[in-house]
Design an enzyme around this catalytic site. Structure first.
Site, mmCIF file in Angstrom:
data_model
loop_
_atom_site.group_PDB
_atom_site.id
_atom_site.type_symbol
_atom_site.label_atom_id
_atom_site.label_comp_id
_atom_site.label_asym_id
_atom_site.label_seq_id
_atom_site.Cartn_x
_atom_site.Cartn_y
_atom_site.Cartn_z
ATOM 1 N N LYS A 184 0.846 -1.205 0.000
ATOM 2 C CA LYS A 184 0.000 0.000 0.000
ATOM 3 C C LYS A 184 0.877 1.249 0.000
ATOM 4 O O LYS A 184 0.680 2.173 -0.795
ATOM 5 C CB LYS A 184 -0.879 -0.006 1.253
ATOM 6 C CG LYS A 184 -1.600 1.295 1.484
ATOM 7 C CD LYS A 184 -2.152 1.360 2.902
ATOM 8 C CE LYS A 184 -2.835 2.682 3.152
ATOM 9 N NZ LYS A 184 -4.011 2.892 2.296
ATOM 10 N N GLY A 198 -21.624 10.418 3.741
ATOM 11 C CA GLY A 198 -21.246 10.368 5.159
ATOM 12 C C GLY A 198 -19.844 10.861 5.414
ATOM 13 O O GLY A 198 -19.630 11.825 6.136
ATOM 14 N N SER A 199 -18.865 10.207 4.793
ATOM 15 C CA SER A 199 -17.493 10.605 5.111
ATOM 16 C C SER A 199 -17.009 11.697 4.160
ATOM 17 O O SER A 199 -17.379 11.735 2.986
ATOM 18 C CB SER A 199 -16.560 9.394 5.047
ATOM 19 O OG SER A 199 -16.632 8.774 3.799
ATOM 20 N N CYS A 249 -7.049 -0.907 2.410
ATOM 21 C CA CYS A 249 -7.146 -2.046 3.309
ATOM 22 C C CYS A 249 -8.161 -1.768 4.408
ATOM 23 O O CYS A 249 -8.483 -0.616 4.692
ATOM 24 C CB CYS A 249 -5.798 -2.314 3.962
ATOM 25 S SG CYS A 249 -4.501 -2.662 2.769
ATOM 26 N N TRP A 303 -18.422 -7.339 7.582
ATOM 27 C CA TRP A 303 -17.091 -6.749 7.466
ATOM 28 C C TRP A 303 -16.272 -6.908 8.738
ATOM 29 O O TRP A 303 -15.207 -6.322 8.884
ATOM 30 C CB TRP A 303 -17.184 -5.300 6.995
ATOM 31 C CG TRP A 303 -17.654 -5.205 5.563
ATOM 32 C CD1 TRP A 303 -17.859 -6.244 4.701
ATOM 33 C CD2 TRP A 303 -17.965 -4.013 4.829
ATOM 34 N NE1 TRP A 303 -18.291 -5.776 3.481
ATOM 35 C CE2 TRP A 303 -18.358 -4.416 3.531
ATOM 36 C CE3 TRP A 303 -17.946 -2.654 5.134
ATOM 37 C CZ2 TRP A 303 -18.732 -3.497 2.547
ATOM 38 C CZ3 TRP A 303 -18.309 -1.732 4.152
ATOM 39 C CH2 TRP A 303 -18.700 -2.163 2.872
ATOM 40 N N HIS A 345 -27.783 3.230 2.749
ATOM 41 C CA HIS A 345 -26.847 3.361 1.630
ATOM 42 C C HIS A 345 -26.285 1.992 1.253
ATOM 43 O O HIS A 345 -25.934 1.196 2.115
ATOM 44 C CB HIS A 345 -25.711 4.313 2.024
ATOM 45 C CG HIS A 345 -24.509 4.218 1.147
ATOM 46 N ND1 HIS A 345 -24.530 4.668 -0.154
ATOM 47 C CD2 HIS A 345 -23.288 3.694 1.359
ATOM 48 C CE1 HIS A 345 -23.339 4.419 -0.696
ATOM 49 N NE2 HIS A 345 -22.574 3.836 0.199
ATOM 50 N N GLU A 383 -25.195 2.714 -5.401
ATOM 51 C CA GLU A 383 -24.131 2.886 -6.389
ATOM 52 C C GLU A 383 -24.791 2.832 -7.751
ATOM 53 O O GLU A 383 -25.726 2.087 -7.928
ATOM 54 C CB GLU A 383 -23.123 1.736 -6.234
ATOM 55 C CG GLU A 383 -21.840 1.909 -6.968
ATOM 56 C CD GLU A 383 -21.777 1.226 -8.313
ATOM 57 O OE1 GLU A 383 -20.703 1.215 -8.876
ATOM 58 O OE2 GLU A 383 -22.794 0.716 -8.821
ATOM 59 N N HIS A 422 -14.436 6.385 -6.290
ATOM 60 C CA HIS A 422 -13.227 5.573 -6.100
ATOM 61 C C HIS A 422 -12.026 6.129 -6.841
ATOM 62 O O HIS A 422 -10.915 5.666 -6.675
ATOM 63 C CB HIS A 422 -13.479 4.128 -6.545
ATOM 64 C CG HIS A 422 -14.460 3.434 -5.657
ATOM 65 N ND1 HIS A 422 -15.788 3.337 -5.975
ATOM 66 C CD2 HIS A 422 -14.313 2.844 -4.451
ATOM 67 C CE1 HIS A 422 -16.409 2.700 -4.997
ATOM 68 N NE2 HIS A 422 -15.548 2.393 -4.067
#
Ligand SMILES: Nc1nc2c(c(=O)[nH]1)N[C@@H](CNc1ccc(C(=O)N[C@@H](CCC(=O)N[C@@H](CCC(=O)N[C@@H](CCC(=O)O)C(=O)O)C(=O)O)C(=O)O)cc1)CN2
Ligand SMILES: [Zn+2]
Length: 770
Positions: free
Chosen positions: A19, A445-446, A529, A574, A655, A679, A708
């Site tokens: 990463k 949200g974020s 990740c 998750w 969502h 989406e 993305h």
């Protein structure tokens, strides 16, 4: 002798080295050669781990800089012209397909290929995208050959992994505006596989793992029929090609067992015996007289220590029928889905730690099981005893069982799953206090998780700043995003989630019954990740988890501001779930904990509450049938139980960042959320047709652009997208929002994209209000 085998190893490295390297390369901080060298170093390190553990069959070509399916797109030359026309270096062309590329000065502007979930996991692959006149051409230095030789040079003989032709095509789609049915391209694609296998053989490869995981799906007749021509060809290349072991995982292949008769020229078949141990007899019965069974008995998808006794019993059953030379002990799937090593975890409680096994530890497990069945249990007596002790400790631990949680579950009533009134009544009530224009705009949200946010959180975690200092910092972040949203003129605000490391881990850290890790990262897509928290026992909520931040955000917002939580099914999927209790039980425990949170948010004056369920779709059992229906029932019930505790005045949003609703629509509708954001930006707007066909009454915001990628969509592009959506949705039910949260983005591109989005929404507002 029974051999041991690993189907694939995580590629990020112990400290997410990959990463760091890829992001540094994208940021122009290291050179291409540096990046390639780091990839090489990681591959060598991972081969060495497996070799030192004593694994007999070690994979190569399981490494990828972004995604293994994207590797195959490049390997077979399935590169749309919109990328190839720039004549980029192959590494840059590869990343352009994975994440889009925008270099205004050089006239480069191309969005990424579509990325979707890999089966029922939280890993995403890049979808091969075919043209009507598609051709296939093997890359000049085929990666599987290069990496095999690289391992060989390092003294490790490997079994290259390649994705099989039928899966490659079934997982592909026609490009936008094209009508090719990918599976019809089999005859054009096979020569490339033949050439690749020939080259592998010439390089000294004896064995290849060819993955055909789509065999666990219900297959369309054409796809199923493709196995025969494909493997009659690839399985009959004789001395010109390596032996092939065909691997399936994440399900059983009993419903496709007749396909095995056309695979009899292959060396072996791998099946997942963790997920579906009951398929063993059927698969053995369908093997050819000399074929080898690769028995996937070490879980590639979860972190629990393998129960050696149970695994050995499974393998022994196979040995009784096939003999020791025809059985391989393997991981159930690639270990891509589990973290690198337990050795990095310094803070875990010793009792609980002893229940876990990550990738490095799992490589040792396959070796021990293979030895136990080859040489007899006495040869690994100590390991077997220690393992039995761990298994026993977990089964009898008090840490897993909370009678209060059980009692609450026993008292759940059907009414608790229902909102007080139907949507039209709620909608009218909500309209009295929540003022919204036509085509309301919002985000998911974020907002960007900046370097600064991560640094402050890191300091707080390490105790370098006090909780008060961290809280002040978070408040300031919330103030900033509220101000930015005012400036951007959005209609429904969010607090931006600056306090959250991740939408699931954050909740796991605040719920009883969970443990969480410091280094247990798992690749989700590209360089991104996640660190899934681990459910070890019954789950409950000791205290409110999000109320403070949401309440603060609402108090400083001039417009409605959404409370934001992660739904029960997503928290479950998750996380690494328990394997000793059914998932429906864990989902209900989570639902009850989240129900309390939702009620507390409402009581704190938060009128709009979003409960994210992006993992609802990926949890859907891969095949239609009773199991799928049962899942949908408990998953929908969990969402409803979590959300139905509020009054009619509270607007519940949910969502989902996926767009495959076809086989799933009634479940989405059954959630009864007032507003859905989904989406859609990278898929065909036609998918939205299901909402009209089913007369969906409530409100929907299909994502108008892809978050993305750092690429900024133009206002026109967004208008075109909305126009398309209006062919399928009523103007009064349409919301305008991005695809998903903006945490992975930088601020400049975020502001630019939202400005364009808001202008597009205003255009339609104007158009439809006159
Ligand atoms: N669980 C989960 N699954 C999901 C999603 C999701 O949001 N969560 N979204 C979908 C897409 N997937 C995504 C997955 C990950 C990320 C993401 O941004 N991940 C971050 C890590 C997030 C995190 O946990 N961050 C921690 C740790 C951050 C960190 O790296 N800290 C440094 C130190 C700080 C520094 O100096 O930067 C360290 O630990 O070394 C935090 O913010 O606190 C990353 O890869 O970088 C985004 C989307 C589907 N599946
Ligand atoms: Zn999302």
């Amino acid at each position: 002798m029974v051999q041991s085998s690993v189907l694939g190893f995580p590629r990020m490295g112990k400290l997410r080295d990959l990463k760091k390297a890829t992001e540094a390369y994208w940021g122009g901080k290291i050179s291409r050669d540096d990046l390639l060298a780091e990839g090489k170093r990681l591959r060598q390190e991972h081969w060495k781990i497996q070799k030192d553990a004593g694994v007999d069959i070690i994979p190569s070509n399981d490494f990828a800089f972004y995604d293994q399916v994207l590797d195959h797109i490049q390997l077979f030359g399935v590169i749309p012209e919109r990328y190839s026309k720039y004549n980029l270096h192959p590494v840059d062309e590869y990343f352009a397909m994975g994440r889009g590329l925008q270099k205004p000065d050089e006239g480069v502007d191309v969005p990424s290929l579509e990325m979707v979930k890999w089966f029922d996991s939280n890993y995403h692959y890049v979808k091969p995208t075919l043209q009507d006149n598609q051709t296939f051409k093997l890359a000049a230095n085929p990666k599987p050959v290069v990496e095999f030789l690289e391992a060989k040079e390092a003294g490790v003989v490997t079994r290259p992994v390649i994705l099989g032709p039928v899966s490659f095509l079934v997982l592909a789609k026609a490009d936008r505006g094209q009508s090719v049915d990918p599976i019809t391209q089999l005859d054009n694609l096979l020569p490339v596989y033949v050439e690749l296998l020939n080259k592998l053989k010439a390089a000294g490869v004896e064995d290849v793992q060819i993955d055909e995981p789509i065999l666990v799906f219900d297959l369309a007749a054409k796809a199923k029929a493709a196995f025969k021509p494909a493997y009659e060809k690839l399985g009959n290349l004789g001395a010109q090609a390596p032996r092939l072991t065909l691997a399936t995982y994440f399900g059983d292949i009993v419903h496709n067992i007749d396909v095995l008769s056309s695979l009899q020229n292959l060396h072996g078949i791998h099946v997942d015996l963790v997920r579906n141990p009951e398929q063993l007899d059927t698969v053995i019965g369908a093997l050819g007289p000399n074929q080898v069974l690769s028995a996937g008995v070490v879980d590639g998808r979860n972190i629990w220590k393998t129960n050696f006794q149970a695994a050995i019993e499974k393998v022994e059953l196979a040995i009784q029928k096939l003999g020791k030379d025809r059985v391989i002990v393997a991981t159930s799937s690639s270990l891509l889905h589990v973290p690198h090593t337990l050795a990095s975890e310094k803070n875990l409680d010793a009792e609980i730690r002893d229940w876990f096994s990550f990738a490095v530890e799992k490589t040792a497990e396959v070796v021990i099981i293979a030895k136990a069945v080859t040489e007899g249990p006495a040869s690994v007596k100590e390991q077997l005893e220690a393992n039995a002790k761990s298994v026993q400790s977990r089964a009898s631990s008090k840490r897993t069982n909370d009678p209060a949680v059980k009692a609450r579950q026993a008292s759940v009533t059907p009414e608790q799953h229902n909102r007080k009134s139907p949507f039209p009544v709620r909608h009218a009530e909500q309209g009295k206090s929540i003022n919204l224009p036509l085509f309301p705009t919002t985000t998911i949200g974020s907002f960007p998780q900046t370097k600064e946010i991560r640094i402050q959180r890191n300091k707080f975690t390490k105790g370098e700043i006090t909780p008060e200092e961290y809280e002040k910092f978070i408040e300031k972040e919330i103030q900033d995003v509220i101000k930015i949203q005012e400036e951007l003129d959005l209609d429904v605000f969010v607090h931006g989630e600056p306090e959250r490391n991740d939408m699931v881990q954050y909740f796991g850290e605040r719920l009883t019954g969970y443990v969480f890790t410091t280094h247990a990262w798992v690749q989700s897509y590209g360089s991104r990740c996640v660190r899934p928290p681990i459910i070890v026992g019954d789950v409950s909520r000791p205290a409110p988890m999000t109320v403070k931040e949401s309440k603060y955000a609402v108090s400083i917002s001039k417009k409605p501001c959404k409370g934001m939580i992660t739904g029960p099914v997503t928290c479950l999927r998750w996380s690494f779930p328990r394997d000793d209790v059914h998932q429906s039980v864990q989902a209900q425990q989570l639902a009850l904990a989240l129900r309390d949170e939702v009620v507390d948010l409402e009581a704190a004056g938060i009128q709009v509450i979003q409960v994210d369920e992006p993992a609802l779709r990926e949890g859907l059992p891969l095949r239609a049938g009773a199991e799928r229906e049962a899942y949908l029932k408990w998953a929908v019930d969990a969402f409803r139980l979590a959300t139905a505790g509020v009054t009619d005045n509270t607007q519940v949003h949910s969502h989902f960042c996926y767009s495959e609703f076809q086989d799933f629509f009634h479940a989405i509708a059954a959630l009864d959320a007032d507003v859905l954001s989904i989406e859609n930006s990278k898929s065909d707007a036609k998918l939205l047709k299901v909402f009209i066909d089913e007369a969906y009454p409530r409100h929907i915001g299909p994502g108008v652009y892809d978050i993305h990628s750092p690429r900024v969509p133009s206002e026109q592009e967004i208008k075109d997208r909305i126009e398309e959506m209006l062919q399928y949705l009523r103007p009064d039910q349409l919301w305008v929002n991005p695809d998903c949260g903006l945490k992975t983005r930088q601020w400049p591109e975020t502001k630019a994209a939202i400005t364009n989005m808001n202008n597009a929404a205003k255009y339609f507002r104007q158009k439809y209000s006159s």
